[in-house]
Motif scaffolding. Sequence first.
Motif, PDB file in Angstrom:
ATOM      1  N   LEU A  74       0.856  -1.192   0.000  1.00  0.00           N
ATOM      2  CA  LEU A  74       0.000   0.000   0.000  1.00  0.00           C
ATOM      3  C   LEU A  74       0.891   1.240   0.000  1.00  0.00           C
ATOM      4  N   ILE A  75       0.421   2.253  -0.703  1.00  0.00           N
ATOM      5  CA  ILE A  75       1.144   3.535  -0.755  1.00  0.00           C
ATOM      6  C   ILE A  75       0.195   4.638  -0.306  1.00  0.00           C
ATOM      7  N   ALA A  76       0.667   5.501   0.571  1.00  0.00           N
ATOM      8  CA  ALA A  76      -0.083   6.715   0.917  1.00  0.00           C
ATOM      9  C   ALA A  76       0.742   7.907   0.455  1.00  0.00           C
ATOM     10  N   ILE A  77       0.076   8.851  -0.160  1.00  0.00           N
ATOM     11  CA  ILE A  77       0.792  10.022  -0.675  1.00  0.00           C
ATOM     12  C   ILE A  77       0.019  11.293  -0.362  1.00  0.00           C
ATOM     13  N   LYS A  78       0.767  12.344  -0.030  1.00  0.00           N
ATOM     14  CA  LYS A  78       0.142  13.659   0.162  1.00  0.00           C
ATOM     15  C   LYS A  78       0.355  14.466  -1.110  1.00  0.00           C
ATOM     16  N   THR A  79      -0.708  15.139  -1.571  1.00  0.00           N
ATOM     17  CA  THR A  79      -0.588  16.071  -2.687  1.00  0.00           C
ATOM     18  C   THR A  79      -1.258  17.377  -2.277  1.00  0.00           C
ATOM     19  N   ASN A  80      -1.298  18.322  -3.204  1.00  0.00           N
ATOM     20  CA  ASN A  80      -2.164  19.463  -2.965  1.00  0.00           C
ATOM     21  C   ASN A  80      -3.486  19.216  -3.714  1.00  0.00           C
ATOM     22  N   ASP A  81      -4.303  20.258  -3.826  1.00  0.00           N
ATOM     23  CA  ASP A  81      -5.618  20.082  -4.449  1.00  0.00           C
ATOM     24  C   ASP A  81      -5.623  20.561  -5.897  1.00  0.00           C
ATOM     25  N   GLN A  82      -4.449  20.607  -6.502  1.00  0.00           N
ATOM     26  CA  GLN A  82      -4.368  21.013  -7.914  1.00  0.00           C
ATOM     27  C   GLN A  82      -3.197  20.250  -8.544  1.00  0.00           C
ATOM     28  N   ILE A  83      -3.523  19.157  -9.205  1.00  0.00           N
ATOM     29  CA  ILE A  83      -2.479  18.313  -9.792  1.00  0.00           C
ATOM     30  C   ILE A  83      -2.227  18.764 -11.229  1.00  0.00           C
ATOM     31  N   ALA A  84      -0.957  18.925 -11.579  1.00  0.00           N
ATOM     32  CA  ALA A  84      -0.610  19.345 -12.943  1.00  0.00           C
ATOM     33  C   ALA A  84      -0.376  18.127 -13.824  1.00  0.00           C
ATOM     34  N   HIS A  85      -0.752  18.279 -15.088  1.00  0.00           N
ATOM     35  CA  HIS A  85      -0.441  17.306 -16.140  1.00  0.00           C
ATOM     36  C   HIS A  85      -0.896  15.889 -15.797  1.00  0.00           C
ATOM     37  N   ASP A  86      -1.977  15.770 -15.025  1.00  0.00           N
ATOM     38  CA  ASP A  86      -2.492  14.434 -14.746  1.00  0.00           C
ATOM     39  C   ASP A  86      -1.425  13.560 -14.072  1.00  0.00           C
ATOM     40  N   SER A  87      -0.480  14.209 -13.401  1.00  0.00           N
ATOM     41  CA  SER A  87       0.718  13.480 -12.958  1.00  0.00           C
ATOM     42  C   SER A  87       0.438  12.488 -11.838  1.00  0.00           C
ATOM     43  N   LEU A  88      -0.634  12.682 -11.070  1.00  0.00           N
ATOM     44  CA  LEU A  88      -0.962  11.691 -10.031  1.00  0.00           C
ATOM     45  C   LEU A  88      -1.463  10.407 -10.691  1.00  0.00           C
ATOM     46  N   ASP A  89      -2.429  10.558 -11.585  1.00  0.00           N
ATOM     47  CA  ASP A  89      -2.979   9.365 -12.266  1.00  0.00           C
ATOM     48  C   ASP A  89      -1.892   8.660 -13.072  1.00  0.00           C
ATOM     49  N   ARG A  90      -1.021   9.442 -13.674  1.00  0.00           N
ATOM     50  CA  ARG A  90       0.024   8.802 -14.497  1.00  0.00           C
ATOM     51  C   ARG A  90       1.046   8.076 -13.616  1.00  0.00           C
ATOM     52  N   ALA A  91       1.396   8.676 -12.465  1.00  0.00           N
ATOM     53  CA  ALA A  91       2.364   8.015 -11.575  1.00  0.00           C
ATOM     54  C   ALA A  91       1.798   6.697 -11.041  1.00  0.00           C
ATOM     55  N   PHE A  92       0.466   6.667 -10.834  1.00  0.00           N
ATOM     56  CA  PHE A  92      -0.164   5.482 -10.252  1.00  0.00           C
ATOM     57  C   PHE A  92      -0.974   4.703 -11.289  1.00  0.00           C
ATOM     58  N   ALA A  93      -0.564   4.827 -12.550  1.00  0.00           N
ATOM     59  CA  ALA A  93      -1.324   4.176 -13.626  1.00  0.00           C
ATOM     60  C   ALA A  93      -1.421   2.669 -13.413  1.00  0.00           C
ATOM     61  N   ASP A  94      -0.389   2.069 -12.832  1.00  0.00           N
ATOM     62  CA  ASP A  94      -0.397   0.618 -12.636  1.00  0.00           C
ATOM     63  C   ASP A  94      -0.902   0.225 -11.253  1.00  0.00           C
ATOM     64  N   ALA A  95      -1.415   1.198 -10.507  1.00  0.00           N
ATOM     65  CA  ALA A  95      -1.848   0.918  -9.135  1.00  0.00           C
ATOM     66  C   ALA A  95      -3.372   0.990  -9.047  1.00  0.00           C
ATOM     67  N   GLU A  96      -3.906   0.419  -7.971  1.00  0.00           N
ATOM     68  CA  GLU A  96      -5.356   0.489  -7.738  1.00  0.00           C
ATOM     69  C   GLU A  96      -5.621   1.622  -6.751  1.00  0.00           C
ATOM     70  N   HIS A  97      -6.476   2.568  -7.147  1.00  0.00           N
ATOM     71  CA  HIS A  97      -6.822   3.649  -6.227  1.00  0.00           C
ATOM     72  C   HIS A  97      -7.779   3.109  -5.171  1.00  0.00           C
ATOM     73  N   LEU A  98      -7.467   3.329  -3.887  1.00  0.00           N
ATOM     74  CA  LEU A  98      -8.306   2.804  -2.814  1.00  0.00           C
ATOM     75  C   LEU A  98      -9.144   3.887  -2.166  1.00  0.00           C
ATOM     76  N   ARG A  99      -8.549   5.046  -1.961  1.00  0.00           N
ATOM     77  CA  ARG A  99      -9.276   6.067  -1.221  1.00  0.00           C
ATOM     78  C   ARG A  99      -8.563   7.401  -1.344  1.00  0.00           C
ATOM     79  N   SER A 100      -9.307   8.482  -1.400  1.00  0.00           N
ATOM     80  CA  SER A 100      -8.716   9.821  -1.293  1.00  0.00           C
ATOM     81  C   SER A 100      -9.351  10.539  -0.118  1.00  0.00           C
ATOM     82  N   ILE A 101      -8.550  11.310   0.570  1.00  0.00           N
ATOM     83  CA  ILE A 101      -9.032  12.084   1.725  1.00  0.00           C
ATOM     84  C   ILE A 101      -8.823  13.549   1.353  1.00  0.00           C
ATOM     85  N   THR A 102      -9.914  14.292   1.289  1.00  0.00           N
ATOM     86  CA  THR A 102      -9.852  15.661   0.774  1.00  0.00           C
ATOM     87  C   THR A 102     -10.497  16.622   1.781  1.00  0.00           C
TER      88      THR A 102
END
Length: 263
Positions: A211-239
């Motif tokens: 499992l990976i937990a990551i902190k980001t801000n609320d404005q992701i550039a260039h779809d870079s979160l989805d692209r970094a985790f393209a091979d991963a399963e999204h489980l949950r976001s806390i906003t």
Amino acid sequence: MTTTAESPHAAYFAFRDRLLGDLRTTVLTGDQLCEAGQVIYGRPEGLSLYGIPAPRMESAGIRLMGRTAIECCVDDYAVLVADALAALYATLPHGGGVPLVMDLFCGSGNFSHHLAARLGVTVHAAESDQDVHDATRHNLDRVGAATRLHLGDYKDLLGKIPARSNHDTYFVEPPWGPAFTPDGLDLTRTAPPVPRILDDISRSRDGRPCLIAIKTNDQIAHDSLDRAFADAEHLRSITPAPTLPRGANMHFHLYRLGSDTHR
Ligand SMILES: C[S@@+](CC[C@H](N)C(=O)[O-])C[C@H]1O[C@@H](n2cnc3c(N)ncnc32)[C@H](O)[C@@H]1O
């Protein structure tokens, strides 16, 4: 206080620049800690680490440098993430024993502190900066945190501790630096880039899921979160509800990395 009713956002960015500039390696005074809480979170108590709000930090002997005051994950958020992870663990099949939990970019160690308390585990944390390490070591000792803090690069820590289970969990929060752009947070430009960190984690486990937990801000550039985790399963976001201009608020995401046919 630098906050004014007319320009709270300008005050935030000006204070942020100071925390990352001339106050970067300065241990903040009680007044500066309260100012940081007020400017960043709208009230002095909003800056709270290890269960200690800013107005009580100085008397409690907490040492927080300017850079860590802006980079840290405060109690309100760390508790939300620890709760989400505890809920996730509760849905997983038993077996495999206590998962390994690693905080690869420890900073204040507040994540580690809350995870250890909530999950009942020892958290292994890495911090490469000597000054941040020393302040955090001091603070974690004062609050009696169950964290094993290593001074050094996250890759050294990855190499030292073997995988334990498919639920081992890695917290990934490298410095943003040039990744924090007017277009948003570009996770390919953090130092080191998030995709490289994920590769390093995967390699250290011979590809075993985790499992990976990551902190980001609320404005992701260039779809870079989805692209970094393209091979991963999204489980949950806390906003958490935003308190700052877009781009300055914190979000947290949980993923499963690697295919897991043996859950
Ligand atoms: C954004 S801060 C993490 C904040 C932390 N989550 C908290 O709640 O305080 C990133 C931290 O990682 C440290 N760091 C940077 N490069 C590192 C590396 N290669 N290995 C370990 N730590 C590193 C920095 O010194 C900094 O303290």
